[in-house]
Motif scaffolding. Sequence first.
Motif, PDB file in Angstrom:
ATOM      1  N   ARG A  62     -32.925 -15.809   6.357  1.00  0.00           N
ATOM      2  CA  ARG A  62     -33.745 -14.594   6.286  1.00  0.00           C
ATOM      3  C   ARG A  62     -35.137 -14.763   6.883  1.00  0.00           C
ATOM      4  O   ARG A  62     -35.843 -13.771   7.030  1.00  0.00           O
ATOM      5  CB  ARG A  62     -33.876 -14.149   4.827  1.00  0.00           C
ATOM      6  N   GLU A  81     -31.030  -7.650   6.617  1.00  0.00           N
ATOM      7  CA  GLU A  81     -31.670  -8.799   5.972  1.00  0.00           C
ATOM      8  C   GLU A  81     -31.320 -10.129   6.633  1.00  0.00           C
ATOM      9  O   GLU A  81     -32.128 -11.062   6.642  1.00  0.00           O
ATOM     10  CB  GLU A  81     -31.243  -8.834   4.499  1.00  0.00           C
ATOM     11  N   ARG A 120     -35.514  -6.033  10.148  1.00  0.00           N
ATOM     12  CA  ARG A 120     -35.785  -5.775   8.730  1.00  0.00           C
ATOM     13  C   ARG A 120     -36.222  -4.315   8.528  1.00  0.00           C
ATOM     14  O   ARG A 120     -35.926  -3.698   7.502  1.00  0.00           O
ATOM     15  CB  ARG A 120     -36.845  -6.750   8.203  1.00  0.00           C
TER      16      ARG A 120
END
Length: 284
Positions: free
Chosen positions: A7, A119, A114
Amino acid sequence: MSHPVYRTLISAAELLQLEKQHQSLLIVDCSFELADTAAGERGWRERHLPGAHYLHLDRDTCAPMTGLNGRHPLPDREWFAERMRALGLKAETQVVAYDNQGSPYAAHLWWMLRWLGHEAVAVLDGGLAAWSAAGGPLSSHEPPAPQASSFAAVSSLSPTISAEALQARLGTLRLIDARAGERFRGEVEPLDKQAGHIPGASNRFFKDNLAADGRFKPAAQLRAEIEPLLAPHGAEATVHYCGSGVTACINLLAMEHAGLAGSTLYPGSWSEWSADPRRPIARG
Protein backbone atom coordinates in the motif's frame (compact mmCIF):
# COMPACT_ATOMS: atom_id res chain seq x y z
CA MET A 1 -2.72 -18.58 -2.48
CA SER A 2 -3.22 -15.17 -0.91
CA HIS A 3 -0.68 -12.50 -1.76
CA PRO A 4 0.55 -9.60 0.36
CA VAL A 5 -0.99 -6.24 -0.48
CA TYR A 6 1.50 -3.40 -0.84
CA ARG A 7 0.00 0.00 0.00
CA THR A 8 2.97 2.37 0.23
CA LEU A 9 6.38 1.05 -0.86
CA ILE A 10 7.63 -2.19 -2.37
CA SER A 11 11.30 -3.12 -2.60
CA ALA A 12 12.87 -4.49 -5.77
CA ALA A 13 13.39 -7.85 -4.04
CA GLU A 14 9.74 -7.96 -3.02
CA LEU A 15 8.62 -7.12 -6.54
CA LEU A 16 10.85 -9.83 -8.05
CA GLN A 17 9.20 -12.32 -5.70
CA LEU A 18 5.70 -10.97 -6.33
CA GLU A 19 6.11 -11.33 -10.09
CA LYS A 20 6.53 -15.08 -9.63
CA GLN A 21 3.28 -15.40 -7.67
CA HIS A 22 0.75 -12.70 -8.40
CA GLN A 23 -2.05 -13.28 -10.90
CA SER A 24 -3.06 -9.63 -11.23
CA LEU A 25 -0.09 -7.26 -11.28
CA LEU A 26 0.12 -3.95 -13.15
CA ILE A 27 3.49 -2.20 -13.40
CA VAL A 28 3.51 1.42 -14.58
CA ASP A 29 6.49 3.53 -15.60
CA CYS A 30 5.73 7.18 -14.73
CA SER A 31 9.09 8.71 -15.69
CA PHE A 32 8.79 12.35 -16.75
CA GLU A 33 10.87 15.51 -17.12
CA LEU A 34 9.35 18.98 -16.89
CA ALA A 35 12.00 20.43 -19.21
CA ASP A 36 11.43 17.75 -21.88
CA THR A 37 7.96 16.28 -21.60
CA ALA A 38 8.70 13.52 -24.13
CA ALA A 39 11.85 12.27 -22.37
CA GLY A 40 10.11 9.91 -19.97
CA GLU A 41 8.29 8.07 -22.72
CA ARG A 42 11.46 7.86 -24.84
CA GLY A 43 13.29 6.36 -21.88
CA TRP A 44 10.50 3.85 -21.33
CA ARG A 45 10.73 2.71 -24.96
CA GLU A 46 14.47 2.17 -24.54
CA ARG A 47 14.34 0.26 -21.23
CA HIS A 48 11.72 -0.55 -18.66
CA LEU A 49 10.68 -3.27 -16.26
CA PRO A 50 9.36 -6.19 -18.32
CA GLY A 51 5.64 -5.75 -18.94
CA ALA A 52 5.57 -2.16 -17.66
CA HIS A 53 3.09 0.20 -19.29
CA TYR A 54 3.72 3.95 -19.54
CA LEU A 55 1.54 6.78 -18.27
CA HIS A 56 2.40 10.34 -19.31
CA LEU A 57 1.94 12.97 -16.60
CA ASP A 58 0.28 15.59 -18.82
CA ARG A 59 -1.59 13.32 -21.21
CA ASP A 60 -2.81 10.54 -18.92
CA THR A 61 -3.17 11.97 -15.39
CA CYS A 62 -3.99 15.69 -15.73
CA ALA A 63 -6.76 17.92 -17.07
CA PRO A 64 -6.12 20.74 -19.56
CA MET A 65 -4.70 23.97 -18.14
CA THR A 66 -6.80 27.14 -18.19
CA GLY A 67 -4.16 29.49 -16.78
CA LEU A 68 -5.97 29.65 -13.44
CA ASN A 69 -6.19 25.97 -12.43
CA GLY A 70 -2.49 25.24 -11.98
CA ARG A 71 0.11 23.51 -14.13
CA HIS A 72 -1.05 19.92 -13.53
CA PRO A 73 -4.78 20.19 -12.86
CA LEU A 74 -6.62 17.28 -11.31
CA PRO A 75 -8.73 15.61 -14.04
CA ASP A 76 -12.29 14.41 -13.83
CA ARG A 77 -12.32 11.30 -11.65
CA GLU A 78 -14.28 9.18 -14.14
CA TRP A 79 -12.01 10.29 -17.00
CA PHE A 80 -8.99 9.00 -15.07
CA ALA A 81 -10.83 5.80 -14.12
CA GLU A 82 -11.34 5.18 -17.85
CA ARG A 83 -7.59 5.59 -18.42
CA MET A 84 -6.99 2.90 -15.80
CA ARG A 85 -9.67 0.61 -17.23
CA ALA A 86 -7.79 0.77 -20.53
CA LEU A 87 -4.72 -0.61 -18.70
CA GLY A 88 -6.79 -3.51 -17.40
CA LEU A 89 -6.96 -2.37 -13.77
CA LYS A 90 -9.26 -4.51 -11.62
CA ALA A 91 -10.27 -4.20 -7.98
CA GLU A 92 -7.87 -7.03 -7.07
CA THR A 93 -4.90 -5.71 -9.11
CA GLN A 94 -1.68 -4.87 -7.29
CA VAL A 95 -0.27 -1.78 -8.99
CA VAL A 96 3.43 -0.91 -8.76
CA ALA A 97 4.50 2.53 -9.98
CA TYR A 98 8.06 3.67 -10.58
CA ASP A 99 10.04 6.41 -12.27
CA ASN A 100 13.66 7.31 -12.88
CA GLN A 101 13.62 10.73 -11.19
CA GLY A 102 13.51 9.95 -7.45
CA SER A 103 9.86 8.79 -7.34
CA PRO A 104 7.82 12.04 -7.49
CA TYR A 105 5.86 10.93 -10.57
CA ALA A 106 5.38 7.41 -9.22
CA ALA A 107 4.13 8.90 -5.95
CA HIS A 108 1.71 11.05 -7.93
CA LEU A 109 0.22 7.95 -9.57
CA TRP A 110 0.09 6.27 -6.13
CA TRP A 111 -1.96 9.23 -4.87
CA MET A 112 -4.16 9.30 -7.99
CA LEU A 113 -5.09 5.63 -7.67
CA ARG A 114 -5.91 6.08 -4.00
CA TRP A 115 -8.05 9.02 -5.12
CA LEU A 116 -10.03 6.47 -7.16
CA GLY A 117 -10.32 4.32 -4.02
CA HIS A 118 -7.77 1.70 -5.12
CA GLU A 119 -5.76 0.59 -2.10
CA ALA A 120 -3.37 -1.98 -3.62
CA VAL A 121 -0.86 0.46 -5.09
CA ALA A 122 2.77 0.92 -4.10
CA VAL A 123 5.84 2.78 -5.32
CA LEU A 124 8.94 0.80 -6.25
CA ASP A 125 11.39 2.01 -3.60
CA GLY A 126 14.42 3.49 -5.34
CA GLY A 127 12.86 3.23 -8.80
CA LEU A 128 14.66 1.93 -11.86
CA ALA A 129 18.11 2.24 -10.23
CA ALA A 130 17.12 0.03 -7.29
CA TRP A 131 15.59 -2.51 -9.66
CA SER A 132 18.80 -2.70 -11.70
CA ALA A 133 20.91 -2.90 -8.54
CA ALA A 134 18.84 -5.89 -7.40
CA GLY A 135 19.53 -7.69 -10.67
CA GLY A 136 16.06 -7.08 -12.08
CA PRO A 137 15.76 -7.55 -15.84
CA LEU A 138 14.99 -4.71 -18.25
CA SER A 139 13.20 -4.80 -21.57
CA SER A 140 12.77 -2.61 -24.65
CA HIS A 141 9.69 -4.50 -25.85
CA GLU A 142 6.38 -2.70 -25.63
CA PRO A 143 3.93 -4.86 -23.68
CA PRO A 144 0.84 -6.13 -25.50
CA ALA A 145 -2.28 -4.02 -25.18
CA PRO A 146 -4.17 -5.19 -22.10
CA GLN A 147 -7.78 -6.25 -22.14
CA ALA A 148 -9.90 -3.35 -20.86
CA SER A 149 -11.50 -3.94 -17.49
CA SER A 150 -14.74 -2.91 -15.79
CA PHE A 151 -12.93 -1.15 -12.92
CA ALA A 152 -15.09 1.37 -11.09
CA ALA A 153 -13.91 4.13 -8.77
CA VAL A 154 -15.10 3.81 -5.18
CA SER A 155 -14.83 6.05 -2.12
CA SER A 156 -11.64 8.07 -2.29
CA LEU A 157 -8.71 7.31 0.02
CA SER A 158 -7.07 10.66 -0.88
CA PRO A 159 -8.77 13.76 0.50
CA THR A 160 -8.42 17.05 -1.39
CA ILE A 161 -9.13 20.69 -0.64
CA SER A 162 -9.92 23.56 -3.03
CA ALA A 163 -8.18 26.93 -3.07
CA GLU A 164 -11.33 28.62 -1.76
CA ALA A 165 -11.77 26.18 1.13
CA LEU A 166 -8.08 26.41 1.99
CA GLN A 167 -8.11 30.22 2.01
CA ALA A 168 -11.15 30.18 4.31
CA ARG A 169 -9.30 27.90 6.74
CA LEU A 170 -5.87 29.56 6.79
CA GLY A 171 -4.58 29.55 10.34
CA THR A 172 -6.56 26.48 11.36
CA LEU A 173 -4.60 23.92 9.29
CA ARG A 174 -0.99 22.80 9.12
CA LEU A 175 0.40 23.47 5.64
CA ILE A 176 3.47 21.67 4.27
CA ASP A 177 5.14 22.92 1.07
CA ALA A 178 7.22 20.31 -0.80
CA ARG A 179 9.21 22.70 -3.02
CA ALA A 180 12.90 23.48 -2.68
CA GLY A 181 13.73 25.96 0.08
CA GLU A 182 14.67 28.84 -2.22
CA ARG A 183 11.32 28.64 -3.99
CA PHE A 184 9.44 28.34 -0.72
CA ARG A 185 11.17 31.44 0.64
CA GLY A 186 10.42 33.35 -2.58
CA GLU A 187 14.06 33.91 -3.51
CA VAL A 188 13.49 32.45 -7.00
CA GLU A 189 10.42 31.43 -8.99
CA PRO A 190 11.26 29.75 -12.29
CA LEU A 191 7.78 28.46 -13.13
CA ASP A 192 4.88 30.35 -11.55
CA LYS A 193 3.44 33.86 -11.63
CA GLN A 194 4.54 35.00 -8.18
CA ALA A 195 7.28 33.96 -5.76
CA GLY A 196 6.65 32.92 -2.17
CA HIS A 197 4.41 30.50 -0.31
CA ILE A 198 0.96 30.18 1.21
CA PRO A 199 0.90 32.02 4.56
CA GLY A 200 1.52 29.77 7.55
CA ALA A 201 3.16 26.95 5.58
CA SER A 202 6.20 24.97 6.70
CA ASN A 203 8.73 23.67 4.19
CA ARG A 204 9.69 20.02 3.72
CA PHE A 205 11.49 19.54 0.43
CA PHE A 206 10.22 16.32 -1.11
CA LYS A 207 13.77 14.99 -1.57
CA ASP A 208 14.25 15.10 2.21
CA ASN A 209 12.26 11.86 2.38
CA LEU A 210 14.94 9.98 0.48
CA ALA A 211 18.29 8.53 1.52
CA ALA A 212 21.41 9.06 -0.58
CA ASP A 213 20.69 5.92 -2.64
CA GLY A 214 17.29 7.24 -3.73
CA ARG A 215 15.30 4.90 -1.49
CA PHE A 216 12.95 6.24 1.16
CA LYS A 217 14.32 6.69 4.66
CA PRO A 218 13.14 4.13 7.25
CA ALA A 219 9.58 4.65 8.47
CA ALA A 220 10.68 5.48 12.03
CA GLN A 221 13.08 8.15 10.78
CA LEU A 222 10.43 9.68 8.54
CA ARG A 223 8.00 9.79 11.43
CA ALA A 224 10.56 11.48 13.70
CA GLU A 225 11.31 14.12 11.06
CA ILE A 226 7.73 14.84 10.02
CA GLU A 227 5.78 14.68 13.28
CA PRO A 228 7.13 18.01 14.60
CA LEU A 229 5.73 19.74 11.49
CA LEU A 230 2.21 18.53 12.29
CA ALA A 231 1.86 19.91 15.82
CA PRO A 232 -0.50 20.85 17.31
CA HIS A 233 -3.12 19.64 14.83
CA GLY A 234 -1.88 16.21 13.69
CA ALA A 235 -1.93 14.48 10.30
CA GLU A 236 -5.65 14.79 9.63
CA ALA A 237 -5.52 18.59 9.83
CA THR A 238 -2.47 18.80 7.55
CA VAL A 239 -2.59 19.98 3.92
CA HIS A 240 0.24 19.33 1.46
CA TYR A 241 1.06 21.33 -1.64
CA CYS A 242 3.99 21.98 -3.99
CA GLY A 243 4.28 23.76 -7.33
CA SER A 244 1.58 21.87 -9.21
CA GLY A 245 0.31 19.06 -6.98
CA VAL A 246 2.84 16.40 -8.04
CA THR A 247 5.89 16.39 -5.76
CA ALA A 248 3.72 16.97 -2.68
CA CYS A 249 2.58 13.37 -3.19
CA ILE A 250 6.02 12.17 -2.01
CA ASN A 251 5.41 13.87 1.34
CA LEU A 252 1.98 12.25 1.50
CA LEU A 253 3.49 8.84 0.67
CA ALA A 254 6.24 9.29 3.26
CA MET A 255 3.66 10.16 5.91
CA GLU A 256 1.50 7.19 5.02
CA HIS A 257 4.53 4.89 5.14
CA ALA A 258 5.48 6.35 8.53
CA GLY A 259 2.03 5.64 9.96
CA LEU A 260 0.91 9.28 9.80
CA ALA A 261 -2.20 8.74 7.71
CA GLY A 262 -5.07 11.01 6.77
CA SER A 263 -3.61 14.26 5.47
CA THR A 264 -4.94 16.19 2.47
CA LEU A 265 -3.58 17.37 -0.88
CA TYR A 266 -4.25 20.81 -2.30
CA PRO A 267 -4.02 19.74 -5.97
CA GLY A 268 -3.84 23.23 -7.50
CA SER A 269 -0.85 24.04 -5.29
CA TRP A 270 1.31 27.15 -5.73
CA SER A 271 0.75 27.38 -9.48
CA GLU A 272 -2.99 27.83 -8.92
CA TRP A 273 -2.71 29.87 -5.72
CA SER A 274 -0.25 32.38 -7.15
CA ALA A 275 -2.25 32.86 -10.37
CA ASP A 276 -4.91 34.83 -8.46
CA PRO A 277 -3.48 38.17 -7.22
CA ARG A 278 -6.25 38.40 -4.60
CA ARG A 279 -4.85 35.47 -2.62
CA PRO A 280 -2.39 36.22 0.18
CA ILE A 281 1.25 35.22 -0.18
CA ALA A 282 4.19 35.14 2.22
CA ARG A 283 7.97 35.28 1.68
CA GLY A 284 10.97 34.44 3.76
